[in-house]
Motif scaffolding. Sequence first.
Motif, PDB file in Angstrom:
ATOM      1  N   ARG A 215       0.830  -1.219   0.000  1.00 34.48           N
ATOM      2  CA  ARG A 215       0.000   0.000   0.000  1.00 34.48           C
ATOM      3  C   ARG A 215       0.850   1.248   0.000  1.00 34.48           C
ATOM      4  O   ARG A 215       0.588   2.173   0.771  1.00 34.48           O
ATOM      5  CB  ARG A 215      -0.847   0.022   1.278  1.00 34.48           C
ATOM      6  CG  ARG A 215      -2.067  -0.786   1.279  1.00 34.48           C
ATOM      7  CD  ARG A 215      -2.719  -0.770   2.646  1.00 34.48           C
ATOM      8  NE  ARG A 215      -2.871  -2.139   3.069  1.00 34.48           N
ATOM      9  CZ  ARG A 215      -2.034  -2.767   3.862  1.00 34.48           C
ATOM     10  NH1 ARG A 215      -0.989  -2.151   4.385  1.00 34.48           N
ATOM     11  NH2 ARG A 215      -2.230  -4.033   4.165  1.00 34.48           N
ATOM     12  N   GLY A 216       1.881   1.303  -0.782  1.00 32.55           N
ATOM     13  CA  GLY A 216       2.718   2.498  -0.851  1.00 32.55           C
ATOM     14  C   GLY A 216       3.210   2.914   0.531  1.00 32.55           C
ATOM     15  O   GLY A 216       3.701   2.091   1.309  1.00 32.55           O
ATOM     16  N   VAL A 237      10.385   8.047   4.552  1.00 36.52           N
ATOM     17  CA  VAL A 237      11.416   8.694   3.728  1.00 36.52           C
ATOM     18  C   VAL A 237      10.760   9.851   2.956  1.00 36.52           C
ATOM     19  O   VAL A 237       9.540   9.895   2.837  1.00 36.52           O
ATOM     20  CB  VAL A 237      12.057   7.708   2.715  1.00 36.52           C
ATOM     21  CG1 VAL A 237      12.790   6.593   3.438  1.00 36.52           C
ATOM     22  CG2 VAL A 237      11.019   7.125   1.754  1.00 36.52           C
ATOM     23  N   ALA A 271      10.567  -3.719   2.031  1.00 37.87           N
ATOM     24  CA  ALA A 271      10.191  -2.331   2.350  1.00 37.87           C
ATOM     25  C   ALA A 271      11.387  -1.395   2.206  1.00 37.87           C
ATOM     26  O   ALA A 271      11.244  -0.253   1.743  1.00 37.87           O
ATOM     27  CB  ALA A 271       9.615  -2.260   3.763  1.00 37.87           C
ATOM     28  N   GLY A 274      11.864  -0.800  -1.517  1.00 32.89           N
ATOM     29  CA  GLY A 274      10.804   0.098  -2.007  1.00 32.89           C
ATOM     30  C   GLY A 274      11.072   1.541  -1.596  1.00 32.89           C
ATOM     31  O   GLY A 274      10.952   2.472  -2.405  1.00 32.89           O
TER      32      GLY A 274
END
Length: 305
Positions: A215-216, A237, A271, A274
């Motif tokens: 989910r972004g 981030v 994660a 990403g």
Amino acid sequence: VLASFIAASAMRVGRLPEPGQSLEASAYTFEAGGKGLNLAVAARRLGAAVDGLIAVGSDPLAALAEPALRRAGLPPGMLRRFEAQTGAGIGFTQDDGENCLAVFLGANRLLDAASIRGAAEGLAAADLVLAQFEVGDAAIAEAFRLARAAGRPTLLNPSPFRPIEAGILRDTAILVVNASEARLLAAALDRSGADEAALAAALRARGPDLVVITRGAGGATAYPAGSAPRHQAAFPVAAVDTLGAGDAFAAGLAVSLSEGRGLAEAMRWGAACGALVAMRLGVFDALPDRAAVEAFLAAAAPLAP
Ligand code: ADP
């Protein structure tokens, strides 16, 4: 890896365009991309030995592929040429990192079952076989069938445009979807109102042992067969461009799992990959190597017990 190849342009704009609007972009990248190439490059940079197939056409854009493979340390023997247009895509990213994307799949859709049978030996020896929707369904079905027959696990990133064929889902061990793909799958299974855990259970009943929904900036949740779901928060981030974050996440997860790490640690690697991609415009150069992921994780909070 069944690796799609997309000549990828990314434009940075203040706000995403509305119908009828023309915009001046403030930054632009043009690079070798595609979900499959991103997966292959990311896995290679994380230290995995990577081989597979990648399809290009017979137009000038095809010339991007070979130098990109060489620069990423991927075998040039992965390339297959077809009489077709090379895949191409244009993405727009607005100042807060929101993006939209149009992809023309071109030659990627021409990889077929016959191309896969030529690579059967490699498939039977792989620790993990990765595929995503940008490659034709017949190619994915054949690759996954051969991999499963040889007792090898498979990982699928499905399409946001079309449902997954039942046969492909049956031969998928690990299914990684983002929120919009999850909505499409829920609609296809008549479970649009269901919560995520129920959707994951319905998907597992059709094949996969592990369903991961991303989910972004909202993180990701793994739904494994036989044990409790495991949420992994996104690392906080400053996101510049989240295109490719899902590909990097899938590669981090896949490489970690194939190295024998536990699910929690693999989700954390995903994660981190990403997040590192989200911090830069473009994807190819933003895909992190192993040292960058280790440094990022060492600086981040330790894994919660
Ligand atoms: P996709 O690119 O397939 O849409 P997501 O956007 O869900 O995939 O991103 C996959 C993973 O990448 C997320 O679960 C998260 O861990 C990481 N990620 C994505 N966007 C961000 C962000 N803005 N900040 C930090 N991590 C992010």
